[in-house]
Scaffold this motif. Sequence first.
Motif, PDB file in Angstrom:
ATOM      1  N   LEU A   1      -2.405  -0.058  -8.863  1.00 17.91           N
ATOM      2  CA  LEU A   1      -1.470   0.753  -9.638  1.00 17.91           C
ATOM      3  C   LEU A   1      -1.174   0.155 -11.008  1.00 17.91           C
ATOM      4  N   ALA A   2      -1.065  -1.163 -11.102  1.00 17.92           N
ATOM      5  CA  ALA A   2      -0.806  -1.806 -12.397  1.00 17.92           C
ATOM      6  C   ALA A   2      -1.949  -1.519 -13.364  1.00 17.92           C
ATOM      7  N   ASP A   3      -3.190  -1.634 -12.878  1.00 14.05           N
ATOM      8  CA  ASP A   3      -4.347  -1.356 -13.730  1.00 14.05           C
ATOM      9  C   ASP A   3      -4.405   0.102 -14.129  1.00 14.05           C
ATOM     10  N   ALA A   4      -4.128   1.001 -13.177  1.00 10.36           N
ATOM     11  CA  ALA A   4      -4.157   2.439 -13.476  1.00 10.36           C
ATOM     12  C   ALA A   4      -3.101   2.798 -14.507  1.00 10.36           C
ATOM     13  N   LEU A   5      -1.900   2.247 -14.374  1.00  9.33           N
ATOM     14  CA  LEU A   5      -0.836   2.531 -15.334  1.00  9.33           C
ATOM     15  C   LEU A   5      -1.168   1.966 -16.714  1.00  9.33           C
ATOM     16  N   GLN A   6      -1.843   0.817 -16.757  1.00  8.95           N
ATOM     17  CA  GLN A   6      -2.258   0.248 -18.038  1.00  8.95           C
ATOM     18  C   GLN A   6      -3.303   1.145 -18.707  1.00  8.95           C
ATOM     19  N   GLU A   7      -4.245   1.677 -17.938  1.00  7.24           N
ATOM     20  CA  GLU A   7      -5.243   2.599 -18.482  1.00  7.24           C
ATOM     21  C   GLU A   7      -4.581   3.867 -19.023  1.00  7.24           C
ATOM     22  N   ILE A   8      -3.599   4.366 -18.311  1.00  2.12           N
ATOM     23  CA  ILE A   8      -2.868   5.555 -18.756  1.00  2.12           C
ATOM     24  C   ILE A   8      -2.163   5.264 -20.077  1.00  2.12           C
ATOM     25  N   ALA A   9      -1.529   4.108 -20.164  1.00  4.74           N
ATOM     26  CA  ALA A   9      -0.821   3.727 -21.397  1.00  4.74           C
ATOM     27  C   ALA A   9      -1.803   3.549 -22.553  1.00  4.74           C
ATOM     28  N   ASP A  10      -2.972   2.963 -22.273  1.00  3.55           N
ATOM     29  CA  ASP A  10      -3.976   2.746 -23.309  1.00  3.55           C
ATOM     30  C   ASP A  10      -4.531   4.063 -23.832  1.00  3.55           C
ATOM     31  N   ASP A  11      -4.628   5.085 -22.966  1.00  3.50           N
ATOM     32  CA  ASP A  11      -5.166   6.383 -23.355  1.00  3.50           C
ATOM     33  C   ASP A  11      -4.145   7.250 -24.084  1.00  3.50           C
ATOM     34  N   ALA A  12      -2.875   6.877 -23.998  1.00  3.19           N
ATOM     35  CA  ALA A  12      -1.820   7.707 -24.613  1.00  3.19           C
ATOM     36  C   ALA A  12      -1.755   7.551 -26.109  1.00  3.19           C
TER      37      ALA A  12
ATOM     38  N   TRP B   1      -2.325   0.332  -4.527  1.00  3.68           N
ATOM     39  CA  TRP B   1      -1.749  -0.978  -4.238  1.00  3.68           C
ATOM     40  C   TRP B   1      -0.855  -1.394  -5.397  1.00  3.68           C
ATOM     41  N   GLY B   2       0.373  -1.794  -5.096  1.00  2.64           N
ATOM     42  CA  GLY B   2       1.285  -2.235  -6.134  1.00  2.64           C
ATOM     43  C   GLY B   2       2.681  -2.418  -5.573  1.00  2.64           C
ATOM     44  N   ASP B   3       3.678  -2.253  -6.452  1.00  2.64           N
ATOM     45  CA  ASP B   3       5.065  -2.340  -5.999  1.00  2.64           C
ATOM     46  C   ASP B   3       5.718  -0.963  -6.115  1.00  2.64           C
ATOM     47  N   ALA B   4       6.945  -0.855  -5.667  1.00  2.00           N
ATOM     48  CA  ALA B   4       7.632   0.441  -5.609  1.00  2.00           C
ATOM     49  C   ALA B   4       7.814   1.052  -6.994  1.00  2.00           C
ATOM     50  N   ASP B   5       8.104   0.233  -7.992  1.00  3.21           N
ATOM     51  CA  ASP B   5       8.280   0.740  -9.350  1.00  3.21           C
ATOM     52  C   ASP B   5       6.976   1.322  -9.884  1.00  3.21           C
ATOM     53  N   GLU B   6       5.866   0.639  -9.641  1.00  8.99           N
ATOM     54  CA  GLU B   6       4.558   1.144 -10.075  1.00  8.99           C
ATOM     55  C   GLU B   6       4.199   2.429  -9.341  1.00  8.99           C
ATOM     56  N   ALA B   7       4.507   2.491  -8.047  1.00  7.26           N
ATOM     57  CA  ALA B   7       4.227   3.707  -7.280  1.00  7.26           C
ATOM     58  C   ALA B   7       5.032   4.878  -7.827  1.00  7.26           C
ATOM     59  N   ASP B   8       6.277   4.637  -8.181  1.00  6.31           N
ATOM     60  CA  ASP B   8       7.124   5.693  -8.737  1.00  6.31           C
ATOM     61  C   ASP B   8       6.564   6.193 -10.074  1.00  6.31           C
TER      62      ASP B   8
ATOM     63  N   CYS C   1       3.338   8.171  -9.473  1.00  9.48           N
ATOM     64  CA  CYS C   1       3.662   9.483  -8.922  1.00  9.48           C
ATOM     65  C   CYS C   1       4.146  10.416 -10.040  1.00  9.48           C
ATOM     66  N   ASP C   2       4.958   9.907 -10.946  1.00 10.48           N
ATOM     67  CA  ASP C   2       5.386  10.704 -12.102  1.00 10.48           C
ATOM     68  C   ASP C   2       4.183  11.151 -12.920  1.00 10.48           C
ATOM     69  N   PHE C   3       3.201  10.255 -13.102  1.00 12.20           N
ATOM     70  CA  PHE C   3       1.993  10.619 -13.840  1.00 12.20           C
ATOM     71  C   PHE C   3       1.223  11.726 -13.114  1.00 12.20           C
ATOM     72  N   LEU C   4       1.096  11.605 -11.798  1.00 10.20           N
ATOM     73  CA  LEU C   4       0.380  12.636 -11.033  1.00 10.20           C
ATOM     74  C   LEU C   4       1.066  13.999 -11.142  1.00 10.20           C
ATOM     75  N   ASN C   5       2.374  13.997 -11.274  1.00 12.86           N
ATOM     76  CA  ASN C   5       3.147  15.245 -11.320  1.00 12.86           C
ATOM     77  C   ASN C   5       3.399  15.744 -12.742  1.00 12.86           C
TER      78      ASN C   5
ATOM     79  N   LEU D   1       0.846  -1.185   0.000  1.00 10.07           N
ATOM     80  CA  LEU D   1       0.000   0.000   0.000  1.00 10.07           C
ATOM     81  C   LEU D   1       0.885   1.240   0.000  1.00 10.07           C
ATOM     82  N   TYR D   2       0.579   2.183  -0.897  1.00 10.91           N
ATOM     83  CA  TYR D   2       1.319   3.434  -0.997  1.00 10.91           C
ATOM     84  C   TYR D   2       0.369   4.607  -0.826  1.00 10.91           C
ATOM     85  N   LYS D   3       0.873   5.636  -0.163  1.00 10.78           N
ATOM     86  CA  LYS D   3       0.123   6.867   0.037  1.00 10.78           C
ATOM     87  C   LYS D   3       0.766   7.946  -0.832  1.00 10.78           C
TER      88      LYS D   3
END
Length: 74
Positions: free
Chosen positions: A63-74, A18-25, A28-32, A4-6
């Motif tokens: 986080l894995a699902d969110a990053l996949q959605e971001i990639a799909d929308d790009a 929820w995910g791993d450190a690489d996904e959280a990083d 976070c880059d996407f949020l910023n 769990l990441y905050k």
Amino acid sequence: MLNLYKFSAYNTQAMYGWGDADEADKYCDFLNRSREINVYSFEEITDKAEIAKHDSNGEGVNLADALQEIADDA
């Protein structure tokens, strides 16, 4: 096992994921992506009671699902 990441920034409501450190990083880059000030940072939540609270509430994105959605929308 997912961790769990905050994600937080000054004067904003915290978000959780929820995910791993690489996904959280990467998330976070996407949020910023359009921020120069008041940027988000993340930290792993390790307190078992807090993890259980967020898990039982169903709080936090996968986080894995969110990053996949971001990639799909790009």
